[in-house]
Each structure stands twice: as C-alpha cells, then as structure tokens.
Scaffold this motif. Structure first.
Motif, PDB file in Angstrom:
ATOM      1  N   PRO A   1     -74.103  97.251  47.416  1.00  0.00           N
ATOM      2  CA  PRO A   1     -72.695  96.839  47.405  1.00  0.00           C
ATOM      3  C   PRO A   1     -71.902  97.300  48.616  1.00  0.00           C
ATOM      4  N   HIS A   2     -72.447  98.243  49.391  1.00  0.00           N
ATOM      5  CA  HIS A   2     -71.737  98.735  50.566  1.00  0.00           C
ATOM      6  C   HIS A   2     -72.075  97.937  51.823  1.00  0.00           C
ATOM      7  N   VAL A   3     -73.280  97.379  51.890  1.00  0.00           N
ATOM      8  CA  VAL A   3     -73.699  96.674  53.108  1.00  0.00           C
ATOM      9  C   VAL A   3     -73.690  95.162  52.932  1.00  0.00           C
ATOM     10  N   ALA A   4     -73.693  94.680  51.697  1.00  0.00           N
ATOM     11  CA  ALA A   4     -73.709  93.234  51.464  1.00  0.00           C
ATOM     12  C   ALA A   4     -72.360  92.615  51.814  1.00  0.00           C
ATOM     13  N   ALA A   5     -72.402  91.346  52.213  1.00  0.00           N
ATOM     14  CA  ALA A   5     -71.164  90.609  52.430  1.00  0.00           C
ATOM     15  C   ALA A   5     -70.423  90.488  51.100  1.00  0.00           C
ATOM     16  N   ARG A   6     -69.109  90.763  51.106  1.00  0.00           N
ATOM     17  CA  ARG A   6     -68.323  90.761  49.877  1.00  0.00           C
ATOM     18  C   ARG A   6     -67.241  89.700  49.944  1.00  0.00           C
ATOM     19  N   THR A   7     -67.053  89.047  48.817  1.00  0.00           N
ATOM     20  CA  THR A   7     -65.930  88.130  48.664  1.00  0.00           C
ATOM     21  C   THR A   7     -65.216  88.478  47.368  1.00  0.00           C
ATOM     22  N   ARG A   8     -63.915  88.710  47.429  1.00  0.00           N
ATOM     23  CA  ARG A   8     -63.131  89.059  46.250  1.00  0.00           C
ATOM     24  C   ARG A   8     -61.982  88.067  46.129  1.00  0.00           C
ATOM     25  N   THR A   9     -61.840  87.517  44.949  1.00  0.00           N
ATOM     26  CA  THR A   9     -60.787  86.537  44.688  1.00  0.00           C
ATOM     27  C   THR A   9     -59.948  87.014  43.509  1.00  0.00           C
ATOM     28  N   THR A  10     -58.649  86.957  43.663  1.00  0.00           N
ATOM     29  CA  THR A  10     -57.721  87.345  42.601  1.00  0.00           C
ATOM     30  C   THR A  10     -56.787  86.178  42.315  1.00  0.00           C
ATOM     31  N   TYR A  11     -56.641  85.855  41.035  1.00  0.00           N
ATOM     32  CA  TYR A  11     -55.731  84.787  40.612  1.00  0.00           C
ATOM     33  C   TYR A  11     -54.561  85.395  39.851  1.00  0.00           C
ATOM     34  N   ARG A  12     -53.418  84.764  40.002  1.00  0.00           N
ATOM     35  CA  ARG A  12     -52.260  85.063  39.160  1.00  0.00           C
ATOM     36  C   ARG A  12     -51.896  83.821  38.370  1.00  0.00           C
ATOM     37  N   LEU A  13     -51.359  84.034  37.180  1.00  0.00           N
ATOM     38  CA  LEU A  13     -51.002  82.905  36.337  1.00  0.00           C
ATOM     39  C   LEU A  13     -49.962  82.005  36.987  1.00  0.00           C
TER      40      LEU A  13
ATOM     41  N   GLY B   1     -50.171  80.822  39.771  1.00  0.00           N
ATOM     42  CA  GLY B   1     -50.861  79.841  40.592  1.00  0.00           C
ATOM     43  C   GLY B   1     -51.214  80.335  41.974  1.00  0.00           C
ATOM     44  N   THR B   2     -51.026  81.633  42.245  1.00  0.00           N
ATOM     45  CA  THR B   2     -51.360  82.200  43.544  1.00  0.00           C
ATOM     46  C   THR B   2     -52.797  82.711  43.548  1.00  0.00           C
ATOM     47  N   ARG B   3     -53.530  82.347  44.577  1.00  0.00           N
ATOM     48  CA  ARG B   3     -54.906  82.814  44.742  1.00  0.00           C
ATOM     49  C   ARG B   3     -54.993  83.617  46.039  1.00  0.00           C
ATOM     50  N   THR B   4     -55.627  84.795  45.958  1.00  0.00           N
ATOM     51  CA  THR B   4     -55.841  85.641  47.124  1.00  0.00           C
ATOM     52  C   THR B   4     -57.332  85.850  47.316  1.00  0.00           C
ATOM     53  N   ASP B   5     -57.818  85.586  48.524  1.00  0.00           N
ATOM     54  CA  ASP B   5     -59.232  85.771  48.856  1.00  0.00           C
ATOM     55  C   ASP B   5     -59.365  86.835  49.931  1.00  0.00           C
ATOM     56  N   VAL B   6     -60.271  87.768  49.693  1.00  0.00           N
ATOM     57  CA  VAL B   6     -60.595  88.796  50.684  1.00  0.00           C
ATOM     58  C   VAL B   6     -62.086  88.694  50.986  1.00  0.00           C
ATOM     59  N   VAL B   7     -62.412  88.466  52.255  1.00  0.00           N
ATOM     60  CA  VAL B   7     -63.803  88.317  52.684  1.00  0.00           C
ATOM     61  C   VAL B   7     -64.143  89.457  53.639  1.00  0.00           C
ATOM     62  N   GLU B   8     -65.219  90.185  53.309  1.00  0.00           N
ATOM     63  CA  GLU B   8     -65.708  91.269  54.153  1.00  0.00           C
ATOM     64  C   GLU B   8     -67.165  90.978  54.481  1.00  0.00           C
ATOM     65  N   PRO B   9     -67.422  90.272  55.574  1.00  0.00           N
ATOM     66  CA  PRO B   9     -68.782  89.788  55.865  1.00  0.00           C
ATOM     67  C   PRO B   9     -69.801  90.882  56.150  1.00  0.00           C
ATOM     68  N   CYS B  10     -69.324  92.094  56.445  1.00  0.00           N
ATOM     69  CA  CYS B  10     -70.253  93.194  56.734  1.00  0.00           C
ATOM     70  C   CYS B  10     -70.074  94.344  55.749  1.00  0.00           C
TER      71      CYS B  10
END
Length: 393
Positions: free
Chosen positions: A104-116, A118-127
């Motif tokens: 989980p520390h070295v893999a590419a990470r994608t985190r998505t958070t939704y709010r009711l 209708g807002t979506r937030t995406d965080v991408v950490e490719p390394c």
C-alpha cells in the motif's frame, strides 16, 4: 462463469478471523442492526472482507488479490432516505513482486470521495508515498444502492469490481482464528453528548478514577454577540485559524454558565466541566455537533468529533466580529488557574480554563421542541469517553 464465494462470519478481520460466529448468530446480528464481519473466500483464500452495521447504515468492502494484498476499499454510508451511497473508494495497483505490508505504500493509489451534494473529489498518487499527488474535483452524484439484505451482497461486490458471484456459507476453512475481548473494528459512530445536562446539575457527585467530584454551575457573565456568529476557540488562536460556527443566532447579549467539578477530598482543586451559552431558557431536547465551514459529520470515525484545539489551557467564546479586537487578551488571563473563568468588561469574551488542560474540545448545539437553538455547550471532556477507556486498558 459465476465465481463461488464461501463466507465465514466473525467480529472482524485482524490477520485472521476474530471471534468467529455461526451463520445463525451473524444473521441475528444483522436483523438487530448490530455490527459483524463477513470474510469471503475463493479457493480457501481471503478474497473480500465486508464490515456491516445496519443500524449505523454503514458497510465497508475490502478486496484482496491472490497474494493477500489489499487492492480496493469501498465505504458506503446511509443517505437518510433508506439506501446507501458510496462515500469513499480507494484502489491500489502496484508491482507484482511487492509484499503485503509494503504494497500500500509503493502501489499507485487512487482515492475518491463523494458528497451527497454531488461533489466528487479524486486524489491520484501514481507512486504511492513517493512522488506526485494530483487532486481534482467535479460534479457527480454518488452511486447509490438499496441497503442489502443478509448475504445479498452481489451489488456491493459489483460496486467493488467483482463479476456476478454465488455466495454460500463455508463448511470449513483454513483461516487462522482467535478470540478477543473487543472487535477489531467499530462502526463510525461519532462522539455523542451523553450526560451533557448532568455537567450543570449542582450537587451531583461523579466518580473519577476512584475519587469523588462534586459538580456545580456558576454564572460566568454575559457575552455580546453583535453578529450572532459564535466562535469557540483557544483565545491565543483568534488571529490564526478560529472560525465561527455555521449556524447563527439573533444578535444580542447572552448569559454564559460554567460547570465546575470539585474534588471532595481536595476542595481547593476544581476543574471546568463545560461552558454553556444560553440563547433561550427553553430546555434542549436534541443535540447536534457544532460545525464550521467544510466540516461533514460523515468524515468522523468512532468517537471522533470536530472541535477546537487548545495549547494554552484556556478556551473562550467570542463573536466573529469582535475576535480581532481581543486577540491579545489571552496574555492577561494568567492561565485562569484562579479563578477558573472570566468575562471581559466589554462582554466581548468569556474565557475559562479547559478541563484537564490542552487538547481538543467539541461544542454541541441544543435545540428545543420547535427546532430553535436554545444553547451552545462546549464539553471539556473532563470524564473519559469510551475510546479513552479503551486506550487505557
């Protein structure tokens, strides 16, 4: 071809099955709304872990690859309309030769958070932990699905990326199992204001670590709120990050009370239990956590809360329009060791000593039967919460 998943029931997963349950016991918990965990197996290996708490309208689906590495986690919360929505989703995609704990520390990470809303937030950490971090926001309603019945988890698993599956109870399994006094996970039940009225009940005695404390309530003065926007903060932070609560009240001047706890065997030793700003004299029948801009209760985990931090051993109430004029007043308060509270001559600030000292403290808004604000109460958390008890054991 439909994959066949075998399910093992328990209190949770922590490097093995913790407190195994029979299918009958797990179904009874589900019907009662109580938390439980379902571990889903493919070819005798852990494929997914479902943490379910129907009463809390909460479900978390964690998926694992053939090497036992977590590759996704989807957290669903209640919408308030009887169904669930996807609150958070996280995925990991990394090199095949990396072990379970480093992955989980070295893999590419994608985190998505939704709010009711209708807002979506995406965080991408490719390394992973190293390298760039990209964040973006968009307008997209969160995926929704009905609250699933017991063992009817196909839609949950599909949301997490699984193809159609058949789910059956496991007859036997090779997973390690152990017993524990506490489950390894708890539903995200934020801190609640249990017994907050008691803090202002004169004559009440409370036991704390074998010692008796007698409670009392004291009028601390009147606070002038020219804008009706209340700030609760460490008085030394008024020129830093102190912000008013989202809710406002009619401009005016309101009484403030302070609760004290006195050690019965040491009458000279007192501590502030709470402070209360009364907007009306009607009793509160409902309490809600006071929030600031951008704070969402769905972000809170077990026994967590939004509050203000204290570094000087003092707390205060002040109006948002008055904060700039009293930013240096805290230097004259001498830590409020004696007396424990003070009101400025202008009524621009009411300050008090903060319980046991530095820390973080929540403020609760009391509402009456007509849904009008009747008071703000700041709990100094003098007495331990469940989570603090757990840490001490």
């Amino acid at each position: 071809m439909i994959a066949r998943l075998e399910v093992v029931y328990c209190d949770g997963w922590d490097d093995g099955v913790v407190n195994p349950l029979t299918a009958t016991a797990a179904q009874a918990r589900d019907a009662a709304g109580e938390p439980y965990t379902a571990v889903l197996l493919i070819d005798d290996r852990r494929h997914a872990v479902l943490d379910v708490s129907r009463a809390d309208e909460y479900c978390r689906v964690s998926r694992f690859d053939a090497a036992g590495r977590q590759v996704s986690c989807h957290e669903l919360r209640g919408t308030g309309d009887g169904d669930l929505f996807l609150r958070r989703a996280a995925t990991w995609d990394g090199p095949p030769d990396v072990g379970e704990y480093e992955y989980p520390h070295v893999a590419a990470r994608t985190r998505t958070t939704y709010r009711l809303s209708g807002t979506r937030t995406d965080v991408v950490e490719p390394c992973g932990d190293l390298g760039a971090r990209h964040e973006s926001r968009s307008i997209q309603p969160p995926p929704r699905l009905p609250v699933p019945g017991f063992r009817r988890w196909r839609e949950l698993l599909s949301l997490a990326g699984d193809a159609p599956v058949e789910i059956v109870d496991a007859v036997r399994h090779p997973l390690p199992a152990r017993t524990a006094t506490r489950p390894p996970w708890r539903p995200p039940r934020a801190l609640r204001p249990h017994g907050i009225e008691l803090l202002f009940t004169p004559g009440t005695q409370v036991e704390y670590h074998g010692r008796q404390l007698r409670l009392s309530a004291h009028h601390a003065g009147r606070l002038h709120l020219p804008s009706g926007r209340l700030i609760a903060a460490d008085p030394s932070s008024l020129n830093l990050d102190a912000e008013p609560f989202d809710v406002t009240v009619p401009p005016g001047t309101y009484p403030v009370s302070v609760g004290l706890a006195t050690f019965v065997d040491d009458p000279g030793h007192t501590r502030v239990t709470a402070a209360r700003l009364d907007i009306s004299d009607r009793p509160a029948v409902r309490w809600e956590l006071a929030l600031r801009n951008g704070q969402d209760p769905l972000d809170l985990d077990y026994q967590e809360f939004f509050g203000f931090g204290v570094d000087t051993g003092m707390a205060c109430y002040v109006d948002a329009d008055s904060a700039d004029r009293v930013t240096d007043l805290w230097r004259t308060l001498d830590g409020l060791v004696e007396p424990r509270y003070r009101t400025t001559d202008s009524g621009a600030m009411v300050a008090w000593s903060s319980g046991w000292g530095d820390g973080a403290y929540p403020t609760w808004i009391g509402y009456d039967t007509s849904h009008a604000i009747t008071c703000f109460t700041t709990d100094m958390l003098l007495f331990p919460t469940d989570s603090q008890d757990d840490d001490e054991d």
